[in-house]
Design a protein around this motif. Sequence first.
Motif, mmCIF file in Angstrom:
data_model
loop_
_atom_site.group_PDB
_atom_site.id
_atom_site.type_symbol
_atom_site.label_atom_id
_atom_site.label_comp_id
_atom_site.label_asym_id
_atom_site.label_seq_id
_atom_site.Cartn_x
_atom_site.Cartn_y
_atom_site.Cartn_z
ATOM 1 N N VAL A 24 0.826 -1.213 0.000
ATOM 2 C CA VAL A 24 0.000 0.000 0.000
ATOM 3 C C VAL A 24 0.856 1.258 0.000
ATOM 4 C CG1 VAL A 24 -1.787 1.279 1.247
ATOM 5 C CG2 VAL A 24 -1.883 -1.231 1.134
ATOM 6 N N PHE A 25 1.697 1.410 1.042
ATOM 7 C CA PHE A 25 2.439 2.659 1.225
ATOM 8 C C PHE A 25 3.492 2.864 0.145
ATOM 9 C CE2 PHE A 25 5.573 5.413 3.392
ATOM 10 C CZ PHE A 25 4.740 6.460 3.732
ATOM 11 N N LYS A 26 4.255 1.817 -0.142
ATOM 12 C CA LYS A 26 5.300 1.954 -1.162
ATOM 13 C C LYS A 26 4.800 1.593 -2.562
ATOM 14 C CE LYS A 26 9.256 1.053 1.901
ATOM 15 N NZ LYS A 26 10.399 0.140 2.187
ATOM 16 N N GLY A 27 4.066 0.473 -2.662
ATOM 17 C CA GLY A 27 3.650 -0.016 -3.974
ATOM 18 C C GLY A 27 2.434 0.683 -4.543
ATOM 19 N N LYS A 28 1.636 1.356 -3.692
ATOM 20 C CA LYS A 28 0.421 2.058 -4.128
ATOM 21 C C LYS A 28 -0.539 1.120 -4.853
ATOM 22 C CE LYS A 28 3.195 6.281 -4.665
ATOM 23 N NZ LYS A 28 4.495 5.649 -4.407
ATOM 24 N N ASP A 29 -0.507 -0.154 -4.455
ATOM 25 C CA ASP A 29 -1.350 -1.179 -5.061
ATOM 26 C C ASP A 29 -2.543 -1.428 -4.144
ATOM 27 O OD1 ASP A 29 -2.460 -3.306 -6.385
ATOM 28 O OD2 ASP A 29 -0.889 -4.747 -5.831
ATOM 29 N N PHE A 30 -3.541 -0.543 -4.244
ATOM 30 C CA PHE A 30 -4.726 -0.624 -3.387
ATOM 31 C C PHE A 30 -5.795 0.293 -3.950
ATOM 32 C CE2 PHE A 30 -3.011 3.357 -2.100
ATOM 33 C CZ PHE A 30 -4.022 4.077 -1.461
ATOM 34 N N ASP A 31 -7.012 0.115 -3.482
ATOM 35 C CA ASP A 31 -8.087 1.067 -3.769
ATOM 36 C C ASP A 31 -8.392 1.886 -2.512
ATOM 37 O OD1 ASP A 31 -8.443 0.145 -6.427
ATOM 38 O OD2 ASP A 31 -9.709 -1.498 -5.706
ATOM 39 N N LEU A 32 -8.663 1.170 -1.413
ATOM 40 C CA LEU A 32 -8.994 1.819 -0.144
ATOM 41 C C LEU A 32 -8.159 1.203 0.969
ATOM 42 C CD1 LEU A 32 -12.908 1.537 -0.409
ATOM 43 C CD2 LEU A 32 -11.528 3.519 -1.066
ATOM 44 N N THR A 33 -7.856 1.993 1.984
ATOM 45 C CA THR A 33 -7.210 1.480 3.177
ATOM 46 C C THR A 33 -7.572 2.380 4.349
ATOM 47 O OG1 THR A 33 -5.121 0.670 4.114
ATOM 48 C CG2 THR A 33 -5.026 2.764 2.938
ATOM 49 N N ILE A 34 -7.411 1.878 5.556
ATOM 50 C CA ILE A 34 -7.691 2.667 6.757
ATOM 51 C C ILE A 34 -6.415 2.758 7.571
ATOM 52 C CG2 ILE A 34 -9.054 2.852 8.871
ATOM 53 C CD1 ILE A 34 -11.205 1.162 7.520
ATOM 54 N N VAL A 35 -6.027 3.992 7.926
ATOM 55 C CA VAL A 35 -4.807 4.164 8.717
ATOM 56 C C VAL A 35 -4.887 5.475 9.488
ATOM 57 C CG1 VAL A 35 -3.479 5.357 6.908
ATOM 58 C CG2 VAL A 35 -2.272 3.951 8.610
ATOM 59 N N SER A 36 -4.266 5.508 10.641
ATOM 60 C CA SER A 36 -4.148 6.743 11.423
ATOM 61 C C SER A 36 -2.799 7.383 11.119
ATOM 62 C CB SER A 36 -4.241 6.446 12.926
ATOM 63 O OG SER A 36 -5.562 6.216 13.317
ATOM 64 N N HIS A 37 -2.839 8.626 10.688
ATOM 65 C CA HIS A 37 -1.613 9.388 10.429
ATOM 66 C C HIS A 37 -1.256 10.132 11.717
ATOM 67 C CE1 HIS A 37 -1.066 9.058 5.993
ATOM 68 N NE2 HIS A 37 -2.297 8.582 6.106
ATOM 69 N N THR A 38 -0.299 9.591 12.460
ATOM 70 C CA THR A 38 -0.027 10.099 13.800
ATOM 71 C C THR A 38 1.083 11.140 13.859
ATOM 72 O OG1 THR A 38 1.437 8.206 14.190
ATOM 73 C CG2 THR A 38 -0.847 7.995 14.913
ATOM 74 N N GLU A 39 1.654 11.510 12.718
ATOM 75 C CA GLU A 39 2.688 12.544 12.724
ATOM 76 C C GLU A 39 2.050 13.900 13.017
ATOM 77 O OE1 GLU A 39 3.949 9.083 10.435
ATOM 78 O OE2 GLU A 39 2.237 10.433 10.211
ATOM 79 N N PRO A 40 2.763 14.793 13.696
ATOM 80 C CA PRO A 40 2.171 16.097 14.063
ATOM 81 C C PRO A 40 1.949 17.005 12.865
ATOM 82 C CG PRO A 40 4.477 15.962 14.748
ATOM 83 C CD PRO A 40 4.097 14.598 14.269
ATOM 84 N N MET A 41 0.741 17.567 12.803
ATOM 85 C CA MET A 41 0.338 18.549 11.787
ATOM 86 C C MET A 41 0.943 18.235 10.418
ATOM 87 S SD MET A 41 0.114 22.706 12.182
ATOM 88 C CE MET A 41 1.697 23.107 11.454
ATOM 89 N N ASP A 42 0.535 17.115 9.845
ATOM 90 C CA ASP A 42 1.153 16.620 8.614
ATOM 91 C C ASP A 42 0.295 16.834 7.376
ATOM 92 O OD1 ASP A 42 -0.804 14.862 9.350
ATOM 93 O OD2 ASP A 42 0.373 13.047 9.013
ATOM 94 N N ILE A 43 -0.490 17.909 7.354
ATOM 95 C CA ILE A 43 -1.327 18.182 6.186
ATOM 96 C C ILE A 43 -0.485 18.395 4.927
ATOM 97 C CG2 ILE A 43 -1.461 20.697 6.524
ATOM 98 C CD1 ILE A 43 -4.457 20.462 5.711
ATOM 99 N N ASN A 44 0.800 18.702 5.117
ATOM 100 C CA ASN A 44 1.669 18.937 3.959
ATOM 101 C C ASN A 44 1.927 17.677 3.138
ATOM 102 O OD1 ASN A 44 3.246 17.708 5.910
ATOM 103 N ND2 ASN A 44 5.030 19.007 5.592
ATOM 104 N N ILE A 45 1.541 16.493 3.638
ATOM 105 C CA ILE A 45 1.714 15.279 2.820
ATOM 106 C C ILE A 45 0.853 15.341 1.565
ATOM 107 C CG2 ILE A 45 2.410 13.804 4.747
ATOM 108 C CD1 ILE A 45 -0.423 12.749 4.931
ATOM 109 N N TYR A 46 -0.198 16.177 1.582
ATOM 110 C CA TYR A 46 -1.067 16.314 0.418
ATOM 111 C C TYR A 46 -0.402 17.113 -0.701
ATOM 112 C CZ TYR A 46 -4.829 14.235 3.134
ATOM 113 O OH TYR A 46 -5.594 13.353 3.859
#
Length: 490
Positions: free
Chosen positions: A384-406
């Motif tokens: 999922v994270f590296k291969g991007k081989d997925f449609d949907l997944t559920i995960v908690s993004h626990t890094e502080p104020m990480d809106i910049n990943i978008y």
Amino acid sequence: MFNRLKMTVAALALSAGTAFAAQDSITIGMVLEPPNLDPTAGAAAAIDEVVYANVFEGLTRFGPDGSVNPALAESWDISDDGLTYTFHLHDGVKFHDGTDMNADDVVFSLNRAHAEDSTNAQKALFAGIESVTAVDPLTVEIKLSTPNGSFPFNMAWGDAVIVGEESVANEATNPVGTGPFKFANWVQGDRVELVRNDAYWGDAPALASATFKFISDPNAAFAAMMAGDVDAFPNFPAPETLEQFKADPRFNVIVGSTEGETILAMNNKSSPLDNVKVREAIAHAINRQEIIDGAMFGYGTPIGTHFAPHNPAYVDLTGMSAYDPELSKKLLAEAGQEGLKLRLMLPPPTYARRGGEIIASQLRAVGIETEISNLEWAQWIEQVFKGKDFDLTIVSHTEPMDINIYARPDYYFQYDSADFQALMDKLNLTTDPDARKAILGEAQTMIAKDYVNGYLFQLAKTGVANAKIQGLWENSPTQANDLTGVSWTD
């Protein structure tokens, strides 16, 4: 008789002394074991949960309220153009191996973090660094290519801790930092042990030792707490049992917030999820409260964007993706996607496994079938994270104020918006707090309108501890079990 009485009193005194001595040690329960103990070369939250502020320190650090505070740097200056940060280091700091920590170590650590071949999981934190110079042993000058008002915040992450060139090769298994605790032992599959650093440059911690015990099974975690085998479980994996702990005076139940935005992530480049109408339909099919109640036993705060509700810049956008199954069906029909089937990949945490079953049922109600795959973390990272081989997944993004990943088109959910990227560039150029707050509000609204992901809830921090323990963090502004202020009461 007199001799026997003396022996009895002595035995009681010894017993009391032993009991008293035990109160300067603590055993902390954790669900996941870290893959290694080097926060500068691994993405797993469990690494920081053991070593952040305990073993390793950075120039700055997060406080329990999320504030950015001095750490190895006692102060810093910012040039008028925002391009130069000058950090003034504490004097007399030593690594656990006895070597001095000075400006050269800061130069080494930051150059290593932003090098082309860096394995740092948060390399983006250091992308704007143009040069790092040791002005003198206690002064470091960092020049940036563009102004970045978030730079002291970035330096507070666990990924930005200062390491020594002499010990860096072995940090994964024998971490050597500057913190108040030293690494003592790692029994893989069971526990990590720390001991107090008697040569610590700052205030000495009250605890003489700490053990991090790894217990992944919720039933075993409950049993360990009840038996006293574990003194505290800051992120307790069985929220359904918290009421039982609340009723027991031996324990405190500590409920706070985390930086964990729990999302139904969507692959924005995978058809049909590259169609915003399909993503919006999925968002309106989700009943957040049903997920919070069913998967988290009521613990969690609904969110409508990728931002923590406790942050002053948070904008409540839950209404934009309110539960509306009829609208969901209408949008799917408009997109020509009736009878849709999607792959839902779930990592191990209970919020994902329990939440995934509920979401699958909610999606089925609007005509979307899901094929669920339960993955272990290593599989999830690779596929999922590296291969991007997925449609949907559920995960908690626990890094502080990480809106910049978008703003990273190559990130696993593959959102590519030039407008959002420009907004993050503007944020980096802005130092005024009110202006930054306005930009963050605009950013939250943009990703909500684009329905990049399904925004579910802010992960609650549900902890259980012996009632005699004080100083544990209520909230989690970063992934940490900071023991620097923890002690036992009488």
